[in-house]
Design an enzyme around this catalytic site. Structure first.
Site, PDB file in Angstrom:
ATOM      1  N   ARG A  55      40.688  31.775  49.639  1.00 36.91           N
ATOM      2  CA  ARG A  55      39.501  32.129  50.511  1.00 36.91           C
ATOM      3  C   ARG A  55      38.096  33.039  50.053  1.00 36.91           C
ATOM      4  NH1 ARG A  55      44.241  31.548  53.104  1.00 36.91           N
ATOM      5  NH2 ARG A  55      44.715  32.072  51.052  1.00 36.91           N
ATOM      6  N   THR A  56      38.663  34.210  49.377  1.00 32.87           N
ATOM      7  CA  THR A  56      37.551  35.187  49.020  1.00 32.87           C
ATOM      8  C   THR A  56      36.486  34.152  48.224  1.00 32.87           C
ATOM      9  OG1 THR A  56      39.129  36.683  48.994  1.00 32.87           O
ATOM     10  CG2 THR A  56      37.208  37.377  47.705  1.00 32.87           C
ATOM     11  N   LYS A  83      40.012  32.867  24.316  1.00 30.20           N
ATOM     12  CA  LYS A  83      39.759  32.913  22.843  1.00 30.20           C
ATOM     13  C   LYS A  83      39.887  34.270  22.530  1.00 30.20           C
ATOM     14  CE  LYS A  83      36.885  28.644  22.455  1.00 30.20           C
ATOM     15  NZ  LYS A  83      35.765  28.249  22.308  1.00 30.20           N
ATOM     16  N   ARG A 105      36.928  40.025  40.756  1.00 28.99           N
ATOM     17  CA  ARG A 105      38.335  40.026  41.062  1.00 28.99           C
ATOM     18  C   ARG A 105      39.340  40.345  39.774  1.00 28.99           C
ATOM     19  NH1 ARG A 105      42.034  36.936  45.639  1.00 28.99           N
ATOM     20  NH2 ARG A 105      40.908  38.326  46.855  1.00 28.99           N
ATOM     21  N   HIS A 133      39.701  46.119  48.555  1.00 25.81           N
ATOM     22  CA  HIS A 133      39.479  44.654  49.014  1.00 25.81           C
ATOM     23  C   HIS A 133      38.305  45.003  50.027  1.00 25.81           C
ATOM     24  CE1 HIS A 133      39.049  40.416  49.239  1.00 25.81           C
ATOM     25  NE2 HIS A 133      40.109  40.225  49.449  1.00 25.81           N
TER      26      HIS A 133
HETATM   27  C1  NCD Z   1      44.757  39.067  49.841  1.00 29.93           C
HETATM   28  C2  NCD Z   1      44.322  39.445  48.304  1.00 29.93           C
HETATM   29  O1  NCD Z   1      43.928  38.575  47.358  1.00 29.93           O
HETATM   30  O2  NCD Z   1      44.283  40.699  47.979  1.00 29.93           O
HETATM   31  N1  NCD Z   1      44.191  37.787  50.064  1.00 29.93           N
HETATM   32  C3  NCD Z   1      42.745  37.497  50.421  1.00 29.93           C
HETATM   33  O3  NCD Z   1      42.043  37.981  49.544  1.00 29.93           O
HETATM   34  N2  NCD Z   1      42.582  37.115  51.493  1.00 29.93           N
HETATM   35  C4  NCD Z   1      45.936  39.115  50.142  1.00 29.93           C
HETATM   36  C5  NCD Z   1      47.108  38.601  49.435  1.00 29.93           C
HETATM   37  O4  NCD Z   1      47.045  37.956  48.461  1.00 29.93           O
HETATM   38  O5  NCD Z   1      48.387  38.453  49.968  1.00 29.93           O
END
Ligand code: NCD
Length: 323
Positions: A55-56, A83, A105, A133
């Site tokens: 999603r993100t 590497k 991330r 997040h």
């Molecule tokens: C979440 C995350 O990765 O922090 N998902 C997201 O970004 N929508 C929550 C999760 O992984 O459970």
């Protein structure tokens, strides 16, 4: 808004409200026949995802495309990270090509802050370990506002694996900044060792809390972050803390069922709950694009003067636009 988006606390109530206000305009852009504006033409954005994401990442990518930005894809599995290249060298390499923003991330808390010390680009936190997040929290606030007009005085239960959830931390901060009351519902083993400074109530009794809430926000069990078994079995966890079909009768007719995804249907949320008319899980995803457009525009664009929100680019008559 500052140069980076690292945490909800940095934004405060005013910063959150500024983004949510701008999001309304980008939701309008997203609903256009051609959902594209030239606002970030010439800007270059790099995705630096060291952890899995559906999603993100796709949502940021869609947001950038709707704003006409260029994007650079980076995949850990097929990059020189394999590497042995360090995070710092990776960032310096990417920025040497000229990037205006890095969306990162990473499994470790604090990495986005670290990157701001190495590069000139704007840094956006797309999830750092268990920590924050922020864009998830913003899109969730927008989704609740869409339904109730405001979060002021609303009661939200955040249910499940709070301990390992960056979503829980950012959402608690954002929901309470906007005046909501939050109850965390989880077994003791899935709560952080100390809740000192957390502005919330805590309960171990989901059945008692559910009838009192405007929003039931379910979290995934983050098994990949759990080093030991923190619940006896997943079946017992579901019996105590899952939004099961039986518990749906306990929810008010207006109560929103939310989940950040990815869902584990049958564990924290029953298929019938995920598909219930009160569930807004796909609305959350759709709103994520508009929220991220607002964030990218505020950080990289002209600074939020919506009076000048650009019109769609001109369409060639023969482009077969039959939507
Ligand atoms: C979440 C995350 O990765 O922090 N998902 C997201 O970004 N929508 C929550 C999760 O992984 O459970």
């Amino acid at each position: 808004m500052t140069k980076h988006l690292l945490s909800i606390d940095d934004l405060g109530r005013d910063g959150i409200e500024e983004i949510l206000e701008l999001t309304k305009s980008f939701a309008e852009v997203s609903a256009r026949r051609i959902p594209k504006v030239p606002a970030l033409r010439g800007k270059n954005i790099a995705w630096l995802f060291y952890e899995d994401s559906t999603r993100t990442r796709l949502s940021f990518e869609t947001a950038a495309k709707r704003l006409s930005a260029d994007t650079m894809n980076f995949s850990v599995s097929s990059s020189s990270v394999n590497k042995g290249e360090s995070l710092r060298d990776t960032c310096l390499t990417i920025t040497a090509m000229g990037v205006d923003a890095i969306v990162v991330r990473h499994r470790s808390a604090g990495v986005p802050w670290q990157i701001t010390k190495w590069v000139d680009a704007s840094v956006i936190n797309a999830g750092d370990g268990w920590h924050e997040h922020p864009t998830q929290a913003l899109l969730d606030c927008f989704t609740i506002q869409q339904r109730f007009g405001s979060l002021e005085g609303r009661h939200v239960a955040i249910v499940g694996d709070i301990k390992h959830s960056r979503v829980a931390r950012s959402n608690l901060a954002a929901f309470t900044a906007l005046g909501a009351e939050v109850t965390l519902v989880a077994p003791q083993t899935l709560l952080p060792p100390s809740l000192e400074g957390w502005n919330c109530k805590v309960s171990h009794d989901l059945d008692a809390v559910l009838p009192t809430v405007d929003v039931a926000y379910m979290l995934r069990m983050q098994l990949e972050r759990q080093k030991q078994a923190l619940v006896p079995t997943l079946r017992e966890y579901t019996a105590g803390y899952g939004l099961t079909e039986q518990r749906l009768d306990n929810l008010g007719s207006e109560t929103m069922i939310m989940h950040p995804g990815p869902m584990n249907r049958g564990v924290e949320i029953a298929p019938s709950a995920a598909d219930d008319p009160r569930a807004v899980i796909t609305n959350q995803v759709a709103n994520g694009v508009s929220v991220r457009m607002a964030v990218l525009f505020l950080l990289l664009g002209s600074g939020g003067d919506l009076g000048t929100l650009p019109e769609p680019e001109s369409v060639q008559p023969d482009d077969g636009d039959a939507r």
